[in-house]
Write a protein that holds these residues in place. Structure first.
Motif, PDB file in Angstrom:
ATOM      1  N   ARG A 132      -2.497  26.215   2.500  1.00  0.00           N
ATOM      2  CA  ARG A 132      -1.743  26.274   1.251  1.00  0.00           C
ATOM      3  C   ARG A 132      -2.673  26.020   0.083  1.00  0.00           C
ATOM      4  O   ARG A 132      -3.611  25.226   0.184  1.00  0.00           O
ATOM      5  CB  ARG A 132      -0.631  25.233   1.231  1.00  0.00           C
ATOM      6  CG  ARG A 132       0.309  25.325   2.410  1.00  0.00           C
ATOM      7  CD  ARG A 132       1.327  24.188   2.402  1.00  0.00           C
ATOM      8  NE  ARG A 132       2.029  24.054   3.651  1.00  0.00           N
ATOM      9  CZ  ARG A 132       3.010  24.818   4.075  1.00  0.00           C
ATOM     10  NH1 ARG A 132       3.408  25.829   3.343  1.00  0.00           N
ATOM     11  NH2 ARG A 132       3.600  24.605   5.233  1.00  0.00           N
ATOM     12  N   VAL A 133      -2.408  26.688  -1.039  1.00  0.00           N
ATOM     13  CA  VAL A 133      -3.191  26.488  -2.256  1.00  0.00           C
ATOM     14  C   VAL A 133      -2.222  26.101  -3.369  1.00  0.00           C
ATOM     15  O   VAL A 133      -1.196  26.754  -3.570  1.00  0.00           O
ATOM     16  CB  VAL A 133      -3.975  27.762  -2.645  1.00  0.00           C
ATOM     17  CG1 VAL A 133      -4.742  27.558  -3.940  1.00  0.00           C
ATOM     18  CG2 VAL A 133      -4.916  28.162  -1.518  1.00  0.00           C
ATOM     19  N   ASP A 134      -2.564  25.034  -4.073  1.00  0.00           N
ATOM     20  CA  ASP A 134      -1.744  24.547  -5.184  1.00  0.00           C
ATOM     21  C   ASP A 134      -2.662  24.336  -6.380  1.00  0.00           C
ATOM     22  O   ASP A 134      -3.299  23.291  -6.505  1.00  0.00           O
ATOM     23  CB  ASP A 134      -1.046  23.244  -4.795  1.00  0.00           C
ATOM     24  CG  ASP A 134      -0.134  22.718  -5.888  1.00  0.00           C
ATOM     25  OD1 ASP A 134       0.504  23.535  -6.577  1.00  0.00           O
ATOM     26  OD2 ASP A 134      -0.046  21.488  -6.047  1.00  0.00           O
ATOM     27  N   GLY A 135      -2.764  25.346  -7.228  1.00  0.00           N
ATOM     28  CA  GLY A 135      -3.702  25.271  -8.350  1.00  0.00           C
ATOM     29  C   GLY A 135      -5.117  25.256  -7.813  1.00  0.00           C
ATOM     30  O   GLY A 135      -5.533  26.138  -7.067  1.00  0.00           O
ATOM     31  N   SER A 136      -5.867  24.202  -8.139  1.00  0.00           N
ATOM     32  CA  SER A 136      -7.235  24.084  -7.631  1.00  0.00           C
ATOM     33  C   SER A 136      -7.306  23.318  -6.313  1.00  0.00           C
ATOM     34  O   SER A 136      -8.373  23.203  -5.712  1.00  0.00           O
ATOM     35  CB  SER A 136      -8.122  23.400  -8.681  1.00  0.00           C
ATOM     36  OG  SER A 136      -7.641  22.087  -8.920  1.00  0.00           O
ATOM     37  N   ASP A 137      -6.179  22.788  -5.856  1.00  0.00           N
ATOM     38  CA  ASP A 137      -6.152  22.023  -4.605  1.00  0.00           C
ATOM     39  C   ASP A 137      -5.913  22.942  -3.418  1.00  0.00           C
ATOM     40  O   ASP A 137      -5.013  23.786  -3.445  1.00  0.00           O
ATOM     41  CB  ASP A 137      -5.054  20.965  -4.639  1.00  0.00           C
ATOM     42  CG  ASP A 137      -5.291  19.888  -5.692  1.00  0.00           C
ATOM     43  OD1 ASP A 137      -6.453  19.711  -6.104  1.00  0.00           O
ATOM     44  OD2 ASP A 137      -4.315  19.233  -6.087  1.00  0.00           O
ATOM     45  N   ILE A 138      -6.720  22.754  -2.373  1.00  0.00           N
ATOM     46  CA  ILE A 138      -6.556  23.513  -1.133  1.00  0.00           C
ATOM     47  C   ILE A 138      -6.095  22.541  -0.053  1.00  0.00           C
ATOM     48  O   ILE A 138      -6.666  21.457   0.110  1.00  0.00           O
ATOM     49  CB  ILE A 138      -7.880  24.178  -0.700  1.00  0.00           C
ATOM     50  CG1 ILE A 138      -8.331  25.177  -1.756  1.00  0.00           C
ATOM     51  CG2 ILE A 138      -7.720  24.851   0.659  1.00  0.00           C
ATOM     52  CD1 ILE A 138      -9.708  25.745  -1.506  1.00  0.00           C
ATOM     53  N   TYR A 139      -5.062  22.934   0.679  1.00  0.00           N
ATOM     54  CA  TYR A 139      -4.580  22.167   1.822  1.00  0.00           C
ATOM     55  C   TYR A 139      -4.818  23.026   3.058  1.00  0.00           C
ATOM     56  O   TYR A 139      -4.161  24.041   3.255  1.00  0.00           O
ATOM     57  CB  TYR A 139      -3.093  21.820   1.650  1.00  0.00           C
ATOM     58  CG  TYR A 139      -2.864  20.880   0.494  1.00  0.00           C
ATOM     59  CD1 TYR A 139      -2.945  19.504   0.667  1.00  0.00           C
ATOM     60  CD2 TYR A 139      -2.622  21.368  -0.780  1.00  0.00           C
ATOM     61  CE1 TYR A 139      -2.773  18.641  -0.401  1.00  0.00           C
ATOM     62  CE2 TYR A 139      -2.440  20.517  -1.855  1.00  0.00           C
ATOM     63  CZ  TYR A 139      -2.518  19.154  -1.653  1.00  0.00           C
ATOM     64  OH  TYR A 139      -2.355  18.301  -2.714  1.00  0.00           O
ATOM     65  N   TYR A 140      -5.790  22.617   3.847  1.00  0.00           N
ATOM     66  CA  TYR A 140      -6.196  23.382   5.020  1.00  0.00           C
ATOM     67  C   TYR A 140      -5.138  23.262   6.122  1.00  0.00           C
ATOM     68  O   TYR A 140      -4.647  22.169   6.395  1.00  0.00           O
ATOM     69  CB  TYR A 140      -7.555  22.910   5.521  1.00  0.00           C
ATOM     70  CG  TYR A 140      -8.645  23.119   4.502  1.00  0.00           C
ATOM     71  CD1 TYR A 140      -9.331  24.324   4.433  1.00  0.00           C
ATOM     72  CD2 TYR A 140      -8.975  22.118   3.584  1.00  0.00           C
ATOM     73  CE1 TYR A 140     -10.325  24.531   3.487  1.00  0.00           C
ATOM     74  CE2 TYR A 140      -9.967  22.317   2.633  1.00  0.00           C
ATOM     75  CZ  TYR A 140     -10.632  23.520   2.590  1.00  0.00           C
ATOM     76  OH  TYR A 140     -11.598  23.728   1.646  1.00  0.00           O
ATOM     77  N   GLY A 141      -4.827  24.363   6.754  1.00  0.00           N
ATOM     78  CA  GLY A 141      -3.812  24.401   7.811  1.00  0.00           C
ATOM     79  C   GLY A 141      -4.355  23.892   9.121  1.00  0.00           C
ATOM     80  O   GLY A 141      -4.520  24.668  10.063  1.00  0.00           O
ATOM     81  N   LEU A 142      -4.605  22.609   9.208  1.00  0.00           N
ATOM     82  CA  LEU A 142      -5.199  22.006  10.396  1.00  0.00           C
ATOM     83  C   LEU A 142      -4.230  21.149  11.204  1.00  0.00           C
ATOM     84  O   LEU A 142      -4.479  20.867  12.366  1.00  0.00           O
ATOM     85  CB  LEU A 142      -6.398  21.132   9.990  1.00  0.00           C
ATOM     86  CG  LEU A 142      -7.555  21.832   9.282  1.00  0.00           C
ATOM     87  CD1 LEU A 142      -8.594  20.816   8.831  1.00  0.00           C
ATOM     88  CD2 LEU A 142      -8.183  22.868  10.192  1.00  0.00           C
ATOM     89  N   VAL A 143      -3.152  20.684  10.597  1.00  0.00           N
ATOM     90  CA  VAL A 143      -2.257  19.732  11.262  1.00  0.00           C
ATOM     91  C   VAL A 143      -1.479  20.427  12.367  1.00  0.00           C
ATOM     92  O   VAL A 143      -0.803  21.425  12.134  1.00  0.00           O
ATOM     93  CB  VAL A 143      -1.292  19.074  10.249  1.00  0.00           C
ATOM     94  CG1 VAL A 143      -0.318  18.144  10.962  1.00  0.00           C
ATOM     95  CG2 VAL A 143      -2.061  18.323   9.172  1.00  0.00           C
TER      96      VAL A 143
END
Length: 188
Positions: A41-52
């Motif tokens: 997921r990408v939220d503005g400049s923040d990246i949340y890697y799909g690892l969970v």
């Protein structure tokens, strides 16, 4: 008790609302974080890697007879295979980034809203130092410290009616108190 902002509450009331979690794992001096989720997921400049792969269950215990307890914690499992995180394994980050005893934040999210606002924060605490991993997965234990927030310490202040001999500079100030385990000093 959680209280979300009106915009999030209205989105959550929709029947087609798809909610998800985003987790920030802070490291080193806690000025930076790595974001993870169950899908990239990408939220503005923040990246949340799909690892969970598994958000785990919240565990808490108390043993009345042994006088012991454990704070609420959850073990999050993430993918740790080759080339799954920045050209390597997530565990490769452990050599340059200290996650142990650093802050974590968990956000309840919905598409169309900024993920990491304080109104979406549903949990925070400290990442336990005993990070376990193997070739396929990494396990982080997240200790919940939300019970420490919003707690008011008992406070008795010095007033002239109760303590008539108190120095003027101490009036209106709290009486010092101590918490913890103490015992009488012997052999002195």
């Amino acid at each position: 008790m959680l209280s979300f902002n009106t915009t999030l509450v209205n989105k959550l009331k929709l029947r087609n609302a798809q909610t998800f979690w985003c987790l920030k794992l802070y490291y080193n001096d806690e000025s930076a974080f790595i974001g993870v989720s169950d899908t990239h997921r990408v939220d503005g400049s923040d990246i949340y890697y799909g690892l969970v792969t598994d958000w785990g269950n919240t565990n808490q215990s108390i043993d009345y007879f042994e006088f012991s307890s454990s704070i609420s914690n959850v073990t999050v499992k993430m993918v740790n295979t080759h080339n799954t995180f920045q050209g390597g394994r997530f565990s490769d980050q452990l050599s340059s980034k200290n996650f142990g005893n650093r802050k974590w934040e968990l956000f309840q999210c919905v598409h169309g809203l900024t993920y990491d606002t304080s109104a979406n924060l549903i949990g925070t605490g400290m990442i336990a130092g005993d990070i376990g991993y193997n070739r396929n997965e990494i396990m982080l234990t997240l200790l919940d410290f939300t019970t420490y927030y919003h707690k008011e310490l008992p406070k008795t202040v010095i007033d002239s009616s109760t303590y008539p001999n108190a120095p003027e500079k101490n009036l209106g100030k709290p009486i010092p108190m101590t918490y913890g385990y103490f015992h009488e000093r012997t052999g002195a």
